[in-house]
Design an enzyme around this catalytic site. Sequence first.
Site, PDB file in Angstrom:
ATOM      1  N   SER A  84       0.859  -1.188   0.000  1.00 55.83           N
ATOM      2  CA  SER A  84       0.000   0.000   0.000  1.00 55.83           C
ATOM      3  C   SER A  84       0.892   1.233   0.000  1.00 55.83           C
ATOM      4  O   SER A  84       1.574   1.500   0.980  1.00 55.83           O
ATOM      5  CB  SER A  84      -0.916   0.018   1.221  1.00 55.83           C
ATOM      6  N   THR A 134      -5.211   2.699   2.909  1.00 51.82           N
ATOM      7  CA  THR A 134      -6.355   2.060   2.253  1.00 51.82           C
ATOM      8  C   THR A 134      -7.224   1.392   3.316  1.00 51.82           C
ATOM      9  O   THR A 134      -6.771   0.482   4.016  1.00 51.82           O
ATOM     10  CB  THR A 134      -5.868   1.036   1.216  1.00 51.82           C
ATOM     11  N   GLU A 162       4.688   1.804  -7.630  1.00 54.20           N
ATOM     12  CA  GLU A 162       4.310   0.475  -8.124  1.00 54.20           C
ATOM     13  C   GLU A 162       5.467  -0.199  -8.859  1.00 54.20           C
ATOM     14  O   GLU A 162       5.745  -1.381  -8.637  1.00 54.20           O
ATOM     15  CB  GLU A 162       3.082   0.607  -9.029  1.00 54.20           C
TER      16      GLU A 162
END
Length: 188
Positions: A88, A93, A155
Amino acid sequence: MKNKFNLHSFKIINEIEKSLIEVDNTGLEELVQQILLGQRIFIAGLGRTGLIMRCFAMRLMHLGFNVNIVGDVTSPSLNEKDLLLIGSGSGETSSLVSISSIAKKIGAKIILFTINRSSSLGQLASLKLCIPGVSPKLKNNNKHKSVQPMGSLFEQSLFLTLETLILILMEKKKINSELMYNNHSNLE
């Protein structure tokens, strides 16, 4: 078009390189040891980060580890001997915070890959591995800027960090790609 492609791709590669150099890898050896203990591993993440965590789960399975994706219908119940690995960027989240709260009550070890060490998930995690990047969810984002949209830098850096972990685990288990292929899906 070719010049634009080269210009943008080199910018992306440069960003990733800067990010990977700054990965807080102090906890990587501890994570490797935890994985090698042979407990079941549960993987969680959402969105693009979740897809990258699934890629990691697949490689862990190829290495012979017992891996489960949180939320899949075949995922068993978690217990205190298990590892929960969460990706995350923001660490905020809400569904992942909820999952981690349950895992903490059960006594499972929670490992977080994030930009934000002091996040809600960071407070629940047993081990935090910080990967520099950008997240639109973070108000006071760190010093990193990116030409890429939203969380792409995190990412991509997460993916390469996890791929590096796979190489370390391969060395520790003395397993090569050829042996791993024996666990590759044959129902394609």
